[in-house]
Design a protein around this motif. Structure first.
Motif, PDB file in Angstrom:
ATOM      1  N   ALA A 289     -18.079 -33.641  19.172  1.00  0.00           N
ATOM      2  CA  ALA A 289     -17.061 -34.032  18.187  1.00  0.00           C
ATOM      3  C   ALA A 289     -17.606 -33.780  16.791  1.00  0.00           C
ATOM      4  CB  ALA A 289     -16.668 -35.503  18.342  1.00  0.00           C
ATOM      5  N   ASN A 290     -16.684 -33.477  15.859  1.00  0.00           N
ATOM      6  CA  ASN A 290     -17.098 -33.254  14.480  1.00  0.00           C
ATOM      7  C   ASN A 290     -15.864 -33.217  13.590  1.00  0.00           C
ATOM      8  OD1 ASN A 290     -18.776 -32.749  12.270  1.00  0.00           O
ATOM      9  ND2 ASN A 290     -19.971 -31.204  13.380  1.00  0.00           N
ATOM     10  N   PHE A 291     -16.099 -33.324  12.282  1.00  0.00           N
ATOM     11  CA  PHE A 291     -15.051 -33.112  11.285  1.00  0.00           C
ATOM     12  C   PHE A 291     -14.945 -31.623  10.981  1.00  0.00           C
ATOM     13  CE2 PHE A 291     -16.520 -37.438  10.501  1.00  0.00           C
ATOM     14  CZ  PHE A 291     -15.330 -38.139  10.382  1.00  0.00           C
ATOM     15  N   CYS A 292     -13.780 -31.175  10.539  1.00  0.00           N
ATOM     16  CA  CYS A 292     -13.604 -29.784  10.137  1.00  0.00           C
ATOM     17  C   CYS A 292     -12.574 -29.721   9.019  1.00  0.00           C
ATOM     18  CB  CYS A 292     -13.184 -28.915  11.328  1.00  0.00           C
ATOM     19  SG  CYS A 292     -11.646 -29.398  12.123  1.00  0.00           S
ATOM     20  N   SER A 293     -12.414 -28.529   8.437  1.00  0.00           N
ATOM     21  CA  SER A 293     -11.486 -28.317   7.317  1.00  0.00           C
ATOM     22  C   SER A 293     -11.734 -29.324   6.201  1.00  0.00           C
ATOM     23  CB  SER A 293     -10.031 -28.389   7.806  1.00  0.00           C
ATOM     24  OG  SER A 293      -9.758 -27.364   8.722  1.00  0.00           O
ATOM     25  N   ASP A 294     -13.018 -29.511   5.867  1.00  0.00           N
ATOM     26  CA  ASP A 294     -13.435 -30.400   4.784  1.00  0.00           C
ATOM     27  C   ASP A 294     -12.947 -31.828   5.001  1.00  0.00           C
ATOM     28  OD1 ASP A 294     -14.945 -30.737   2.490  1.00  0.00           O
ATOM     29  OD2 ASP A 294     -13.261 -30.417   1.137  1.00  0.00           O
ATOM     30  N   GLY A 295     -12.888 -32.251   6.255  1.00  0.00           N
ATOM     31  CA  GLY A 295     -12.523 -33.623   6.574  1.00  0.00           C
ATOM     32  C   GLY A 295     -11.054 -33.848   6.843  1.00  0.00           C
ATOM     33  N   LYS A 296     -10.229 -32.815   6.713  1.00  0.00           N
ATOM     34  CA  LYS A 296      -8.796 -32.987   6.941  1.00  0.00           C
ATOM     35  C   LYS A 296      -8.492 -33.215   8.415  1.00  0.00           C
ATOM     36  CE  LYS A 296      -4.329 -30.678   6.232  1.00  0.00           C
ATOM     37  NZ  LYS A 296      -3.653 -29.440   5.728  1.00  0.00           N
TER      38      LYS A 296
ATOM     39  N   ILE B 262     -15.090 -22.932  12.412  1.00  0.00           N
ATOM     40  CA  ILE B 262     -15.946 -23.797  13.214  1.00  0.00           C
ATOM     41  C   ILE B 262     -16.711 -22.958  14.227  1.00  0.00           C
ATOM     42  CG2 ILE B 262     -14.542 -25.870  12.939  1.00  0.00           C
ATOM     43  CD1 ILE B 262     -13.425 -25.323  15.769  1.00  0.00           C
ATOM     44  N   LEU B 263     -17.918 -23.417  14.542  1.00  0.00           N
ATOM     45  CA  LEU B 263     -18.785 -22.760  15.511  1.00  0.00           C
ATOM     46  C   LEU B 263     -18.821 -23.628  16.765  1.00  0.00           C
ATOM     47  CD1 LEU B 263     -20.729 -20.241  15.578  1.00  0.00           C
ATOM     48  CD2 LEU B 263     -22.569 -21.849  15.050  1.00  0.00           C
ATOM     49  N   VAL B 264     -18.462 -23.038  17.905  1.00  0.00           N
ATOM     50  CA  VAL B 264     -18.358 -23.787  19.158  1.00  0.00           C
ATOM     51  C   VAL B 264     -19.395 -23.247  20.146  1.00  0.00           C
ATOM     52  CG1 VAL B 264     -16.868 -24.440  21.078  1.00  0.00           C
ATOM     53  CG2 VAL B 264     -15.906 -24.193  18.772  1.00  0.00           C
ATOM     54  N   THR B 265     -20.255 -24.126  20.653  1.00  0.00           N
ATOM     55  CA  THR B 265     -21.249 -23.775  21.666  1.00  0.00           C
ATOM     56  C   THR B 265     -20.790 -24.320  23.009  1.00  0.00           C
ATOM     57  OG1 THR B 265     -22.948 -24.067  19.957  1.00  0.00           O
ATOM     58  CG2 THR B 265     -23.701 -23.797  22.223  1.00  0.00           C
ATOM     59  N   SER B 266     -20.885 -23.513  24.061  1.00  0.00           N
ATOM     60  CA  SER B 266     -20.403 -23.946  25.369  1.00  0.00           C
ATOM     61  C   SER B 266     -21.380 -23.534  26.462  1.00  0.00           C
ATOM     62  CB  SER B 266     -19.005 -23.375  25.650  1.00  0.00           C
ATOM     63  OG  SER B 266     -18.996 -21.972  25.491  1.00  0.00           O
TER      64      SER B 266
ATOM     65  N   PRO C  47     -18.986 -27.141  11.679  1.00  0.00           N
ATOM     66  CA  PRO C  47     -18.206 -26.469  10.631  1.00  0.00           C
ATOM     67  C   PRO C  47     -19.067 -25.476   9.865  1.00  0.00           C
ATOM     68  CG  PRO C  47     -18.776 -28.681   9.930  1.00  0.00           C
ATOM     69  CD  PRO C  47     -19.248 -28.558  11.346  1.00  0.00           C
ATOM     70  N   MET C  48     -18.453 -24.394   9.402  1.00  0.00           N
ATOM     71  CA  MET C  48     -19.185 -23.371   8.668  1.00  0.00           C
ATOM     72  C   MET C  48     -19.216 -23.700   7.186  1.00  0.00           C
ATOM     73  SD  MET C  48     -18.517 -19.273   8.587  1.00  0.00           S
ATOM     74  CE  MET C  48     -19.606 -18.186   7.639  1.00  0.00           C
ATOM     75  N   PRO C  49     -20.383 -23.672   6.552  1.00  0.00           N
ATOM     76  CA  PRO C  49     -20.458 -23.945   5.109  1.00  0.00           C
ATOM     77  C   PRO C  49     -19.693 -22.902   4.300  1.00  0.00           C
ATOM     78  CG  PRO C  49     -22.640 -24.048   6.136  1.00  0.00           C
ATOM     79  CD  PRO C  49     -21.714 -23.458   7.147  1.00  0.00           C
ATOM     80  N   GLY C  50     -18.828 -23.362   3.413  1.00  0.00           N
ATOM     81  CA  GLY C  50     -18.141 -22.472   2.503  1.00  0.00           C
ATOM     82  C   GLY C  50     -16.922 -21.769   3.051  1.00  0.00           C
ATOM     83  N   GLU C  51     -16.648 -21.882   4.346  1.00  0.00           N
ATOM     84  CA  GLU C  51     -15.479 -21.247   4.937  1.00  0.00           C
ATOM     85  C   GLU C  51     -14.818 -22.203   5.915  1.00  0.00           C
ATOM     86  OE1 GLU C  51     -15.559 -17.207   6.271  1.00  0.00           O
ATOM     87  OE2 GLU C  51     -17.426 -16.769   5.185  1.00  0.00           O
ATOM     88  N   ASP C  52     -13.503 -22.055   6.085  1.00  0.00           N
ATOM     89  CA  ASP C  52     -12.746 -22.930   6.976  1.00  0.00           C
ATOM     90  C   ASP C  52     -12.813 -22.382   8.397  1.00  0.00           C
ATOM     91  OD1 ASP C  52     -11.239 -25.039   7.814  1.00  0.00           O
ATOM     92  OD2 ASP C  52      -9.340 -24.317   6.987  1.00  0.00           O
TER      93      ASP C  52
ATOM     94  N   MET D  81     -10.062 -21.479  11.288  1.00  0.00           N
ATOM     95  CA  MET D  81      -9.158 -22.616  11.332  1.00  0.00           C
ATOM     96  C   MET D  81      -7.760 -22.282  10.812  1.00  0.00           C
ATOM     97  SD  MET D  81     -10.372 -25.284  12.739  1.00  0.00           S
ATOM     98  CE  MET D  81      -9.236 -26.505  12.093  1.00  0.00           C
ATOM     99  N   LYS D  82      -7.610 -21.169  10.128  1.00  0.00           N
ATOM    100  CA  LYS D  82      -6.288 -20.814   9.601  1.00  0.00           C
ATOM    101  C   LYS D  82      -5.294 -20.532  10.719  1.00  0.00           C
ATOM    102  CE  LYS D  82      -8.173 -18.866   5.338  1.00  0.00           C
ATOM    103  NZ  LYS D  82      -8.350 -17.628   4.515  1.00  0.00           N
TER     104      LYS D  82
END
Length: 273
Positions: A44-51, A102-106, A95-100, A116-117
């Motif tokens: 679990a994590n936040f993304c889109s700058d917390g949105k 996300i990096l997912v490891t499976s 989340p990726m710094p500076g861009e909207d 995220m767009k």
């Protein structure tokens, strides 16, 4: 929370996602993950700058919720190519710094970068072995590189994007497909599975200068914990014991890499390019 440190997010094996309020000492909002059997939350994590918040499940789904009340937004399924391929456990979301993005490891030994767009797959990274462990790929502080441990005692590093389009076919492999990055740098780190790997924050540049001055020695004992440090020889290869099998990227990665393995050993590596 990336913008409000009063809150943090947790997911658990009871299939509940919780947003906690630290000052008020209570759960601000919660939601139950839908699913027949394999709906346990494994990341679990936040993304889109917390949105938004995103949680990963045991059956390979990434489910997105609004942060304020954890209301369902959308979801994507993470699986390998093929109509009959099953979903694999999500073991890391970053989340990726500076861009909207996300990096997912499976647990199919893949790392995927999603935009995220439109939730489209931007790049798929492979090379590591991650079939059963809770490994998590992480970005450097500027987002230019990513690093991940591996079950085969190695650490893998990738350029997030290619440095030059002229070698696109070699960099991305698979006949020049832009959504695959098989080109990596790797080195052996001990004799146990590397369960944690990360780039040291750039604020800790003092570690770099001390390493460059040779003040840190291999196998240094610090408070009863074994910490190994290593230096690379000239030529730009990341330092590591038994690092003969190194595939170099187009330019050297000048970062401090911190690793931990299943044997309880923490190591620091610096690339003296």
């Amino acid at each position: 929370h990336p913008r409000d440190d009063r809150y943090f997010l947790s997911g658990s094996l009871d299939c509940k996602l919780r947003l906690w309020n630290i000052p008020d000492k209570h759960v601000e909002a919660w939601n139950v993950i839908d699913g027949a059997v394999s709906n346990m939350i494994t990341a679990a994590n936040f993304c889109s700058d917390g949105k938004f918040v995103v949680c990963g499940t045991f059956d390979g789904r990434c489910i997105f919720y609004t942060t304020d009340r954890l209301k369902y937004h959308t979801q994507i399924e993470i699986h390998s190519s093929g109509a009959r391929s099953k979903g694999y456990k999500i073991c890391g979301i970053e989340p990726m710094p500076g861009e909207d993005k996300i990096l997912v490891t499976s647990n199919d030994s893949r790392i995927r970068l999603y935009d995220m767009k439109d939730l489209s797959l931007t790049v798929k990274y492979n090379g590591l072995l991650n079939a059963h462990s809770q490994l998590k790929a992480q970005f450097s502080s500027d987002g230019r590189y990513l690093v991940c441990g591996s079950e085969n005692h190695q650490v893998f590093l990738w350029h997030t994007y290619p440095e030059s389009a002229r070698s696109m076919r070699d960099v991305f492999g698979g006949g020049g497909r832009r959504d695959r990055n098989v080109y990596h740098e790797r080195f052996v780190s001990g004799s146990a599975a590397v369960t944690v790997s990360m780039f040291a924050p750039h604020e800790l540049l003092g570690i770099k200068s001390r390493a460059a001055d040779g003040e840190s020695g291999a196998g240094e004992e610090n408070g009863g914990n074994s910490v190994d440090t290593a230096s690379a020889a000239a030529g730009g290869n990341v330092a590591a014991a038994n690092s003969r099998n190194v595939t170099r990227p187009s330019s050297a990665i000048d970062e401090v890499v911190v690793t931990a393995d299943s044997a309880g050993c923490i190591r620091l590596y610096r690339n003296f390019a």
